[in-house]
Structures are given as structure tokens and as C-alpha cells.
Design a protein around this motif. Sequence first.
Motif, PDB file in Angstrom:
ATOM      1  N   GLY A  23       0.764  -1.189  -0.073  1.00  0.00           N
ATOM      2  CA  GLY A  23      -0.015  -0.005  -0.002  1.00  0.00           C
ATOM      3  C   GLY A  23       0.803   1.272  -0.032  1.00  0.00           C
ATOM      4  O   GLY A  23       1.889   1.371  -0.384  1.00  0.00           O
ATOM      5  N   LEU A  24       0.187   2.216   0.556  1.00  0.00           N
ATOM      6  CA  LEU A  24       0.785   3.546   0.510  1.00  0.00           C
ATOM      7  C   LEU A  24       2.076   3.667   1.466  1.00  0.00           C
ATOM      8  O   LEU A  24       1.907   3.126   2.657  1.00  0.00           O
ATOM      9  CB  LEU A  24      -0.026   4.713   0.686  1.00  0.00           C
ATOM     10  N   GLN A  25       3.096   4.226   0.961  1.00  0.00           N
ATOM     11  CA  GLN A  25       4.063   4.197   1.815  1.00  0.00           C
ATOM     12  C   GLN A  25       5.032   5.510   1.634  1.00  0.00           C
ATOM     13  O   GLN A  25       5.458   5.731   0.433  1.00  0.00           O
ATOM     14  CB  GLN A  25       5.119   3.252   1.860  1.00  0.00           C
ATOM     15  N   GLY A  26       5.257   6.269   2.830  1.00  0.00           N
ATOM     16  CA  GLY A  26       6.049   7.512   2.403  1.00  0.00           C
ATOM     17  C   GLY A  26       7.374   7.289   2.395  1.00  0.00           C
ATOM     18  O   GLY A  26       8.145   6.570   3.035  1.00  0.00           O
ATOM     19  N   MET A  27       7.963   7.787   1.391  1.00  0.00           N
ATOM     20  CA  MET A  27       9.322   7.630   1.183  1.00  0.00           C
ATOM     21  C   MET A  27       9.857   9.065   0.770  1.00  0.00           C
ATOM     22  O   MET A  27       9.556   9.841  -0.151  1.00  0.00           O
ATOM     23  CB  MET A  27       9.444   6.879  -0.193  1.00  0.00           C
ATOM     24  N   ILE A  28      11.075   9.303   1.407  1.00  0.00           N
ATOM     25  CA  ILE A  28      11.761  10.599   1.220  1.00  0.00           C
ATOM     26  C   ILE A  28      13.284  10.383   0.754  1.00  0.00           C
ATOM     27  O   ILE A  28      14.003   9.559   1.423  1.00  0.00           O
ATOM     28  CB  ILE A  28      11.998  11.444   2.359  1.00  0.00           C
ATOM     29  N   SER A  29      13.678  10.627  -0.450  1.00  0.00           N
ATOM     30  CA  SER A  29      15.140  10.487  -0.900  1.00  0.00           C
ATOM     31  C   SER A  29      15.915  11.524  -0.422  1.00  0.00           C
ATOM     32  O   SER A  29      15.579  12.823  -0.705  1.00  0.00           O
ATOM     33  CB  SER A  29      15.099  10.268  -2.291  1.00  0.00           C
ATOM     34  N   LEU A  30      16.967  11.409   0.296  1.00  0.00           N
ATOM     35  CA  LEU A  30      17.861  12.443   0.655  1.00  0.00           C
ATOM     36  C   LEU A  30      19.185  12.269   0.297  1.00  0.00           C
ATOM     37  O   LEU A  30      19.915  11.336   0.325  1.00  0.00           O
ATOM     38  CB  LEU A  30      17.832  12.710   2.171  1.00  0.00           C
ATOM     39  N   ARG A  31      19.673  13.352  -0.688  1.00  0.00           N
ATOM     40  CA  ARG A  31      21.158  13.395  -0.965  1.00  0.00           C
ATOM     41  C   ARG A  31      21.634  14.472  -0.286  1.00  0.00           C
ATOM     42  O   ARG A  31      21.288  15.478  -0.587  1.00  0.00           O
ATOM     43  CB  ARG A  31      21.039  13.475  -2.636  1.00  0.00           C
ATOM     44  N   CYS A  32      22.982  13.818   0.324  1.00  0.00           N
ATOM     45  CA  CYS A  32      23.857  14.870   0.732  1.00  0.00           C
ATOM     46  C   CYS A  32      25.205  14.363   1.246  1.00  0.00           C
ATOM     47  O   CYS A  32      25.367  12.846   0.888  1.00  0.00           O
ATOM     48  CB  CYS A  32      23.230  15.545   2.014  1.00  0.00           C
ATOM     49  N   ASP A  33      26.156  14.974   1.907  1.00  0.00           N
ATOM     50  CA  ASP A  33      27.270  14.456   2.370  1.00  0.00           C
ATOM     51  C   ASP A  33      26.942  13.660   3.653  1.00  0.00           C
ATOM     52  O   ASP A  33      26.288  14.249   4.674  1.00  0.00           O
ATOM     53  CB  ASP A  33      28.156  15.598   2.673  1.00  0.00           C
TER      54      ASP A  33
END
Lengths: 191, 109
Positions: A23-33
Motif C-alpha cells: 500500500g501507500l508508503q511515505g518515502m523521502i530520498s535525501l542526497r547529501c554528504d
Amino acid sequence: MSEPVSALRGRATSGSVQVSDMGLQGMISLRCDLSFGKLKALSKDLVGAPVPALREAQVRNDRAALWMSPDELLFLMPHTEVDDALSRIAKAMKDQHHLALDVSDARALLRVEGPFAREVIAKLAPVDLHPDVFGPGQVLRTRLGQIAAAFWMTDAQTFQVICFRSVAHYAFDLLEASAKAGPVGHFPRGT
Amino acid sequence: MLILHCPHCDRMVDETDLHPGGEAHLKRHGPEADAEAFENYLFMRENPKGVHFERWRHVYGCGKWFLAARNTATLEVYGTYPAQTHQPPQTIRDTITERQPGWAWGDFR
């Protein structure tokens, strides 16, 4: 307002290894050092886990922090919390070069669960999935059949798989076929 | 089938997880360069039978580039290293010299 729905609309199979849409899943992609100091507190705040090290999956119930590449993490959380999490990331990272993106609706999350779940995945991916090499706490980004996918284990018999939303049906059909074909007997059962 | 070590993920990766990027250690010559240098940069490649240096991208995994030293005739892999490297590390050159004494590739030997 449009109502968000998952690509597979709760599709599920029965059988000794079950494939199901999570089902619905919150996903956050974070690019950084990833060595940035404030990331530790941020990860703790978002998912209650430390920053994952190389190929590590830090899973806490319905939340997780996954290592995606040397400069990329994926945070999983309930779908409704994404906006709030994004503003918390923006606050914590405000002096740091970074990119945080809500990718919840660009992906699909599947579960593969059962005594030979490991073999269901191993048949499709060109990676070593022997229990001595891969187990809970690790994440792999690789190929399932013809598509890119990432997966990790939540326990000895359960895999969670993410892929792009546009190929969710292919991923599901592939996993279903692999599960239906039965175990190979290469790995010890239930590992 | 090649199996290369991705220096970013620190694991062995199957060739089907990778995308080939052609020859490594090319020196770019831009539009200001003279015609011959530009042609060399754009078209001329080593294409050796033996020791070769290549670019690979871990496209289904971390998405990062890395370089590989390998043998096109025997398929032996001498080592891989990050793409942010201007020339092959000495340890890899030593390995090649041990396996293929007298090797040469471009300016490297």
C-alpha cells in the motif's frame, strides 16, 4: 482532492510464499554528504534509528532509513507524515547542500513472505543472497528480472521490495511467478 | 560474464548490474584544441588485446562510476578503483606487472 492510491491497489497472492502490495508508503530520498554531523539527529528524529552505514538498512516497525549510495539515503515513514518530515529535513539541513524529495508516489513497495522467500528473490537477482552474506539489517540495490529494485529483510522469512511505480505490475507478476515455481532447495529453509 | 568489485558499494557486482562507459583516463580536448587533438580525443581508442582500462557505471545499484583494469584476452580483472582517479593506482599497476610483465597502455606502463 484526489485520493492517493498505490499502483497495485492491495494486490496479494496466496501460497506458501506470499507476495503482497504494502500500500501507500511515505518515502523521502535525501542526497547529501552522509558524514554531515546533524544527520544523526535528523535520522533519529525521522525514523528513530541511526544513519545507516554502507549497505545498511535501519528498520524500526513502519519506518526505516536505507543506505542507497555513498551520498543518498531513503527514509520510509507513514504516507501522511511526509510533508512534515520534509519541513523537518529542510530545517535540519538548512546550511548544508542537499536534496530532499518526496518519492512516495513514484515507487511501489511489495512484501515477499514465506519459508523460501529468499529463493524467490535469489532466482531473479544477480546477487549473492546466501544467509551468511545477506540478512536482516542490510539493503541491496540491484536488478529483478529486467527492472531496477531495492530490497531488504525485516526477518528471516520476509523481504520488502521497492521498485518504480510504473513497473510495479511487472515486479509483482515476476515475484508471483517465482514464488509459484516453488523452492529450489539451494538455501536452508526458513533462513 | 564479468563480475567487478564496486568500490562505492564495496561488493562484487554482476556485469548485468553495470553499464559500460568505454575507455578510461581520456584527456578531454575541447573546441579550442587543434583539430588533431580533438579528433584523437573524440575517436581514437586503444582497443587492445590484453591489458585495458575501462569506465563502468553501477547503474542498477549506487549509480556511481568506477574504473576497472582488466585483460580483454583472458578476462582477468586486475582491480577496480573510483572514477575520481587520474591514473591507475600503483597497487593495480604492480598487480598487472606481476601478471603481464612489460605491459603498456597509452602513457601507462
